[in-house]
Motif scaffolding. Structure first.
Motif, mmCIF file in Angstrom:
data_model
loop_
_atom_site.group_PDB
_atom_site.id
_atom_site.type_symbol
_atom_site.label_atom_id
_atom_site.label_comp_id
_atom_site.label_asym_id
_atom_site.label_seq_id
_atom_site.Cartn_x
_atom_site.Cartn_y
_atom_site.Cartn_z
ATOM 1 N N SER C 179 -28.829 22.339 -23.488
ATOM 2 C CA SER C 179 -28.910 22.224 -22.022
ATOM 3 C C SER C 179 -27.806 21.260 -21.597
ATOM 4 N N SER C 180 -27.714 20.961 -20.304
ATOM 5 C CA SER C 180 -26.641 20.062 -19.868
ATOM 6 C C SER C 180 -26.836 18.666 -20.440
ATOM 7 N N ALA C 181 -28.087 18.362 -20.874
ATOM 8 C CA ALA C 181 -28.339 17.043 -21.459
ATOM 9 C C ALA C 181 -27.882 16.965 -22.901
ATOM 10 N N GLY C 182 -27.485 18.087 -23.443
ATOM 11 C CA GLY C 182 -27.045 18.083 -24.843
ATOM 12 C C GLY C 182 -28.193 18.381 -25.786
ATOM 13 N N GLN C 210 -26.284 13.337 -26.488
ATOM 14 C CA GLN C 210 -25.277 13.062 -25.466
ATOM 15 C C GLN C 210 -25.128 14.298 -24.600
ATOM 16 N N PRO C 211 -24.779 14.086 -23.304
ATOM 17 C CA PRO C 211 -24.663 15.247 -22.420
ATOM 18 C C PRO C 211 -23.567 16.200 -22.893
ATOM 19 N N LYS C 212 -23.830 17.462 -22.639
ATOM 20 C CA LYS C 212 -22.862 18.525 -22.939
ATOM 21 C C LYS C 212 -22.353 18.469 -24.384
ATOM 22 N N SER C 213 -23.192 17.948 -25.277
ATOM 23 C CA SER C 213 -22.741 17.844 -26.674
ATOM 24 C C SER C 213 -23.845 18.284 -27.617
ATOM 25 N N ILE C 214 -23.415 18.672 -28.804
ATOM 26 C CA ILE C 214 -24.368 18.828 -29.891
ATOM 27 C C ILE C 214 -24.029 17.735 -30.891
ATOM 28 N N THR C 215 -24.987 16.910 -31.141
ATOM 29 C CA THR C 215 -24.763 15.854 -32.123
ATOM 30 C C THR C 215 -25.803 15.997 -33.213
ATOM 31 N N GLY C 216 -25.574 15.339 -34.331
ATOM 32 C CA GLY C 216 -26.560 15.431 -35.408
ATOM 33 C C GLY C 216 -26.096 14.670 -36.632
ATOM 34 N N THR C 217 -26.962 14.672 -37.646
ATOM 35 C CA THR C 217 -26.683 13.974 -38.887
ATOM 36 C C THR C 217 -26.921 14.920 -40.044
ATOM 37 N N GLU C 268 -18.392 18.078 -28.779
ATOM 38 C CA GLU C 268 -18.481 17.618 -27.391
ATOM 39 C C GLU C 268 -17.974 18.668 -26.441
ATOM 40 N N GLY C 269 -18.397 18.524 -25.167
ATOM 41 C CA GLY C 269 -17.944 19.433 -24.123
ATOM 42 C C GLY C 269 -18.422 20.854 -24.342
ATOM 43 N N ILE C 270 -19.681 20.998 -24.694
ATOM 44 C CA ILE C 270 -20.214 22.320 -24.988
ATOM 45 C C ILE C 270 -20.966 22.860 -23.779
ATOM 46 N N ALA C 271 -20.644 24.080 -23.376
ATOM 47 C CA ALA C 271 -21.364 24.714 -22.261
ATOM 48 C C ALA C 271 -22.788 25.004 -22.696
ATOM 49 N N PRO C 272 -23.759 24.926 -21.795
ATOM 50 C CA PRO C 272 -25.146 25.209 -22.152
ATOM 51 C C PRO C 272 -25.284 26.627 -22.706
ATOM 52 N N GLY C 273 -26.228 26.794 -23.574
ATOM 53 C CA GLY C 273 -26.443 28.131 -24.151
ATOM 54 C C GLY C 273 -27.012 28.030 -25.543
ATOM 55 N N LYS C 274 -27.102 29.184 -26.211
ATOM 56 C CA LYS C 274 -27.657 29.201 -27.571
ATOM 57 C C LYS C 274 -26.513 29.194 -28.573
#
Ligand SMILES: Nc1ncnc2c1ncn2[C@@H]1O[C@H](COP(=O)(O)OP(=O)(O)O)[C@@H](O)[C@H]1O
Ligand SMILES: [Mg+2]
Lengths: 390, 283, 437
Positions: C179-182, C210-217, C268-274
């Motif tokens: 989502s826009s929240a990441g 983070q917003p508009k991002s996919i983060t992870g470990t 970073e800077g990822i548009a919302p979606g699957k």
């Protein structure tokens, strides 16, 4: 169709042996050229170089106008008949003759038609379905010929094709092959060690010895005007009598051992170079045909006769070959050429001569007779170089 | 482009290089097993279990001659080599002498039924020796024959059909005129055989000797059945196979020492063998 | 007088025939012919060879799976094996023709003939040992495989929870919806070898959304004393330097990055979606451990390889000898007739070699049917049933355990029955080669 040209062609085998040396030969389009020479002199080597089976060490080989030195055999468009025929043992006569055509991807019908045509020409129609092992020697020979002809090649190469046949068949096949060649008109190089074959079949004959070409000319020229001692003694049967002789200072007489003969008065006109040999020793050659029994030539002048006692006689039915000795040094052609360490002059003081007498002659062994020499036809050679003096 | 393809001799060089490379590779692959075994035979069982033999190439310190010392100082093991020799030599010589004489008689002495006898002997080539093991064992039992003589006889019996076949072919290849000339000169069969036939058949005899010796020397099954306590090297090795990784200290030297004799024989008779191959008489 | 002399000569000759032939005939009839016939009759008797039991031994064999394997293997030894050896011999014979060191090459390949079949089996048992540490073949195979396709940074890694999928090709995928929240996508893995852990490994560092991002470990989800699957527990190690890709629903790669110290990564800077976060297969690719030659399914090919090692040289030498006996002019004639080298081989040389090839093939087929020692040498006890051949089965029935004479005889008879057609064939080709020459 195409001629064959060899320019300064040499062949050195892997073991360092030079089998052919600086060979120059020009076989004209449609010509039947026979290459003749003793066994081991490089004839097969030459053929195999032309066929592409043997690499050319030096020189240029052309078929037609193309240089073919580096061309594969299959691209040269030549056909070859081998001494032992080299038929494909596992194929029928038909397949043997059609093999090349099949490789050219000709249609089955076309191949059959051409093979049958040639079988007809060679009287092999009955044998078409047999394998080589089931054929007689003469038939195999003809299959080998047929296999070569079927290709309609630019050039025919034959390597002693008749030497495995018996005498009678050989003589028959000589004529057959010449006829065939004339019919097909293909440029042909025919190799043999048999001078009779060469003389009867060839348009021109090339004599080769120890890998070196000696003389190329038409058969009669070879017989009448041999270029050197080797050709002189190789061509003709029985071979030319060769012995040491001494020419007197004014070129009138020639001395053979203790006897002497008058030379024709115009000898210097016919053989101008002889003048530089006056008062010197030369090798003289006398064909057996030019030695005749005097009783049959009553008008023969006494000055051109030699006396000798007959050692032995070969009675051949149509003629009698008589042998006798003269007390002159014999000359042997084998030593006369090529090797500079040997001049060809032997130390023996007695030469054995052969004369061709007519069948009606009644000389007997032990008879001492007078023999007429046809001095017009004497051959003279330089005793050191072995070259003809003309 | 044609220029590249010379005739024989100049024949395209590059493919030939490639061919040579491939052949060298194949030759190496063929040598590696023997080489590997050689090195293994100089390593301890512990080392064998731990790492491949090739590690010895960069750690030559691993190598030890103790396997061989052990092998050669062990009377039993050394005895197996002796047994093998005692089996193989007579089991080669007997069938060769019989096959030579029989082959000669069948090829050169005319008598009634010669062809039938020859064919029936050769047809015995069909019989695998396994087919005869049990009854032969029983037969030897009834005549109280065991150990070496039993093995000799059995090997002889199953070497004969091929031997007679080969020797017959060899003798038949000698020109008839030679033998007939000798007969006309008054030579008896014995002396024709000894003075004419034998020398001419030498390549055949040598080849047969190589075959038969290699076969009897290397045999396992016949020895397992008949040898009793005359254990040859093959049986000694076979007994250790179930515990391969500890047995390797015996297996390695055993296999290598066991290969020496056939190789020596092969090199000794190589020339004759090649002659026989060239004439094509072995087919 | 002449007649008398001739008579004397014939008598002498007869005497020689007796001397030359009798011993041979005696031995052959008592030790080949008689035992062979006895074995045939014995095959209808019981285990002690006392009682007639009809075809019972044969039906016992027919219903034994072990014997089926033996028959199948023997059949392969009599067909596939000779075919392979002759083919390879032929190929080598053609290749070696123009090479100068022909003799040396032939010698190298021929020498194994002198080695006993059992020894050859033993040698190859060592060469083909399954372990790359001991078997030379697998050592080379795995070494070259590791050059062509090296093992990944995380060879053999698997996800720990069901939300993460392990694809058949070994890659690991985590589906996320942004989502826009990441979004956060943590990838917990196990099955990682100690050696594959980064040298300066630190504990895992949980990522923050983070917003508009996919983060992870990316971390090793094990190693904590009381950790939970799927949770980044204390002491668990973060995996740095790992390639991760972001895949769009259509399957294309949107972005890729490497994890940093502590195992964290970020798109970073990822548009919302699957999307799906993917650790590609080259990262998890395991090291190849080679071919299990001595396993049940490959033991027979392995044994044949040992057989090939022995016999290829023989085949090569025989074929080369036959080739040199061929008339060279015949191949030259074909060359002039326009045949290429390949055509000469196929249409001239091969047909002319056919008698030789079939003689070699038949010799090897007979050898193949009798093969025994080789199997003893190469097959470890547990796979001997899979490498079984008739000769081995015969020996096992008759001579091991209690010994069953009837059964062993029956096996021998079946072996004989398999040899007969091969020899019949050989007689025909012998005759063939005679008429040809
Ligand atoms: N492959 C070869 N290697 C070395 N010498 C050869 C080879 N082939 C032929 N020769 C030699 O070359 C000479 C000429 O041979 P060849 O051409 O066959 O003679 P011929 O005139 O009888 O046909 C002979 O002395 C022969 O020994
Ligand atoms: Mg020749």
């Amino acid at each position: 169709m195409a001629g064959i040209t060899l320019e300064e062609v040499s062949k050195t085998y892997g073991n360092g042996f030079e089998a052919v040396t600086n060979l120059n030969l020009d076989i004209k389009d449609g010509e039947f050229l026979v290459m003749v020479g003793p066994s081991g002199c490089g004839k097969s080597t030459t053929l195999r170089m032309i066929a592409g089976l043997e690499e050319i060490t030096q020189g240029v080989l052309k078929i037609g106008n193309r240089v073919v030195n580096n061309m594969q055999p299959k691209d040269r468009d030549v056909a070859m008949v081998f001494q032992n025929y080299a038929l494909y043992p596992h194929m029928t006569v038909q397949s043997n003759m059609g093999f090349a055509l099949k490789l050219q991807k000709l249609g089955k019908e076309e191949i059959r038609r051409r093979v049958e045509e040639i079988a007809q020409l060679l009287q092999l129609t009955e044998q078409l379905d047999k394998k080589p092992a089931q054929l007689s020697g003469g038939q195999r020979q003809r299959v080998a010929m047929g296999r070569a002809i079927a290709r309609l090649p630019q050039v025919f190469l034959l390597d002693e094709p008749l030497s495995n046949l018996d005498t009678k068949l050989r003589v028959e096949m000589r004529a057959e092959i010449s006829d065939l060649q004339r019919k097909v008109g293909v440029t042909t190089l025919y190799v043999t060690h048999d001078q009779a074959e060469a003389m009867t079949m060839a348009d021109r004959v090339a004599v080769i010895n120890r890998g070196v070409l000696q003389q190329v000319t038409e058969p009669q020229g070879l017989y009448d005007q041999p270029k050197n001692i080797f050709v002189a003694s190789f061509i003709g049967s029985p071979p030319m009598n060769l012995l040491e002789a001494h020419i007197d200072h004014d070129n009138r007489k020639i001395r053979l051992g203790s006897q002497s003969l008058d030379l024709p008065t115009d000898i210097l006109i016919q053989r101008p170079k002889l003048s530089s040999y006056s008062g010197r020793t030369v090798t003289v050659g006398i064909r057996p045909d030019d030695l005749k029994e005097t009783t049959l030539l009553p008008k023969n002048p006494a000055k051109v006769r030699i006396r000798a006692s007959i050692d032995s006689i070969d009675t051949l039915g149509t003629e009698r070959i008589v042998y006798f000795h003269l007390d002159a040094k014999p000359v042997h052609s084998e030593n006369a050429l090529g090797r500079d360490d040997d001049t060809g002059l032997s130390t023996a003081m007695s030469a054995r001569l052969a004369g061709r007498f007519s069948a009606s002659s009644d000389v007997r062994i032990g008879d001492t007779i007078e023999i007429a020499v046809n001095t017009e036809k004497l051959h003279f050679f330089d005793p050191f170089s072995g070259l003809a003096i003309r | 482009m044609k220029q590249d393809h010379g005739v024989e001799g100049t024949a395209s060089r590059r493919p030939r290089r490639l061919t040579e490379f491939v052949l060298v590779l194949i030759a190496l692959v063929w040598m590696i097993p023997g080489f590997g075994l050689l090195i293994t035979s100089f390593r301890s069982a512990d080392e064998y279990a731990r790492s491949g033999w090739w590690t010895a190439l960069y750690r030559p310190g691993e190598l030890t001659i103790s396997n061989y010392v052990e092998f050669l100082s062990n009377g039993n093991l050394l005895g197996t080599l002796g047994s093998t020799l005692l089996i193989a030599v007579p089991a080669t010589l007997i069938p060769i002498s019989l096959a030579t004489t029989a082959g000669y008689a069948l090829a050169w002495i005319p008598f009634k039924g010669r062809k039938a006898v020859y064919l029936s002997i050769v047809s015995l080539l069909v019989v695998p020796f396994q087919l005869a093991l049990l009854p032969a064992l029983e037969l030897f039992g009834t005549i109280k024959l065991s150990g070496l003589p039993a093995i000799w006889l059995f090997h002889t019996a199953f070497g004969l059909p091929l031997g007679v076949f080969l020797m017959h072919n060899f003798f038949a290849g000698i020109p008839k005129s030679i033998i007939e000339a000798a007969r006309i000169d008054g030579a008896g069969e014995g002396s024709i055989f000894a003075n004419l036939a034998l020398p001419n058949a030498l390549p055949g005899i040598a080849s047969l000797a190589i075959f038969q010796f290699t076969w009897t020397w290397n045999d396992l099954l016949v020895a397992l059945v008949f040898a009793g306590n005359r254990t040859p090297i093959t049986v000694a090795i076979q007994q250790r196979l179930n515990d391969f990784s500890t047995g390797i200290e015996v297996i390695g030297p055993g296999v290598l020492l066991g290969a020496v004799a056939p190789l020596l024989l092969f090199f000794a008779f190589q020339r004759h063998f090649e002659t026989a191959m060239k004439t094509g008489a072995l087919h | 007088m002449d007649q008398e002399a001739r008579h004397r000569a014939t008598t002498a000759r007869r005497w020689w025939v007796l001397v030359f032939l009798i011993p041979t005939l005696l031995i052959l009839s008592s030790l080949v012919l008689y035992p062979a016939l006895r074995t045939i009759t014995d095959s209808f008797l019981d285990r002690f060879g006392d009682q007639y039991i009809g075809l019972e031994n044969y039906s016992a064999l027919a219903s034994s799976p072990r014997f089926h394997t033996a028959v199948l293997n023997s059949f392969l030894w009599a067909t596939l094996f000779p075919l392979t050896v002759v083919t390879i011999g032929l190929v080598l014979a053609v290749l070696i023709e123009k090479v100068r060191w022909e003799t040396a090459f032939k010698l190298v390949l021929f020498l194994p003939v002198a080695v006993s079949a059992m020894s050859s089996g033993i040698v190859w048992r060592m060469m083909l040992d399954d372990s790359p540490e001991r078997g030379a073949f697998n050592a080379v195979a795995t070494l070259s495989a590791s050059i062509v396709s090296p093992a990944g940074d995380l060879a053999g890694a698997r996800p720990t929870t069901g939300t993460i999928t392990l694809n058949p090709d070994g890659s690991i995928a985590f589906p996320v919806e942004v989502s826009s929240a990441g979004a956060v996508a943590n990838l917990g893995l196990i099955g990682i070898a100690e050696v594959d852990l980064p040298g300066n490994a630190t504990t895992a560092n949980p990522a923050t959304r983070q917003p508009k991002s996919i983060t992870g470990t990316i971390w090793r989800d094990a190693g904590s004393s009381n950790g939970q699957k799927g949770k980044i527990d204390k002491d668990e190690i973060g995996l740095s330097g790992i390639l991760v890709k972001l895949i769009s629903p259509s399957g294309s790669t949107v972005a890729q990055t490497y994890s940093v110290t502590g195992g964290r990564y970020a798109f970073e800077g990822i548009a919302p979606g699957k999307y799906s976060v993917l650790i590609p297969s080259e990262v998890t690719r395991t090291r190849w451990t080679g071919i299990e030659w001595l396993s049940p399914s490959l033991i027979t090919p392995a044994a044949m390889l040992a057989g090939l090692w022995i016999w290829a040289g023989f085949s090569l030498v025989m074929i080369r000898a036959a080739m040199t006996r061929l008339d060279r002019d015949v191949t030259d004639a074909a060359r002039i007739d326009g045949a290429s080298e390949a055509q000469i081989l196929r249409r001239i040389t091969l047909p002319l070699l056919a008698p030789t090839l079939s003689v070699i093939g038949i010799t090897l087929a007979i050898y193949g049917l009798k093969v025994f020692d080789l199997i003893i040498g190469i097959a470890p006890e547990p796979v001997q049933d899979d490498a079984n051949v008739i000769a081995l089965e015969m020996w096992r029935s008759a001579f091991t355990g209690l010994g069953n004479r009837g059964l062993g005889s029956a096996a021998a008879v079946i072996m004989f029955v398999m040899v007969v057609p091969v020899v019949a064939l050989s007689l025909r080709s012998f005759r063939g080669s005679e008429t040809r020459t």
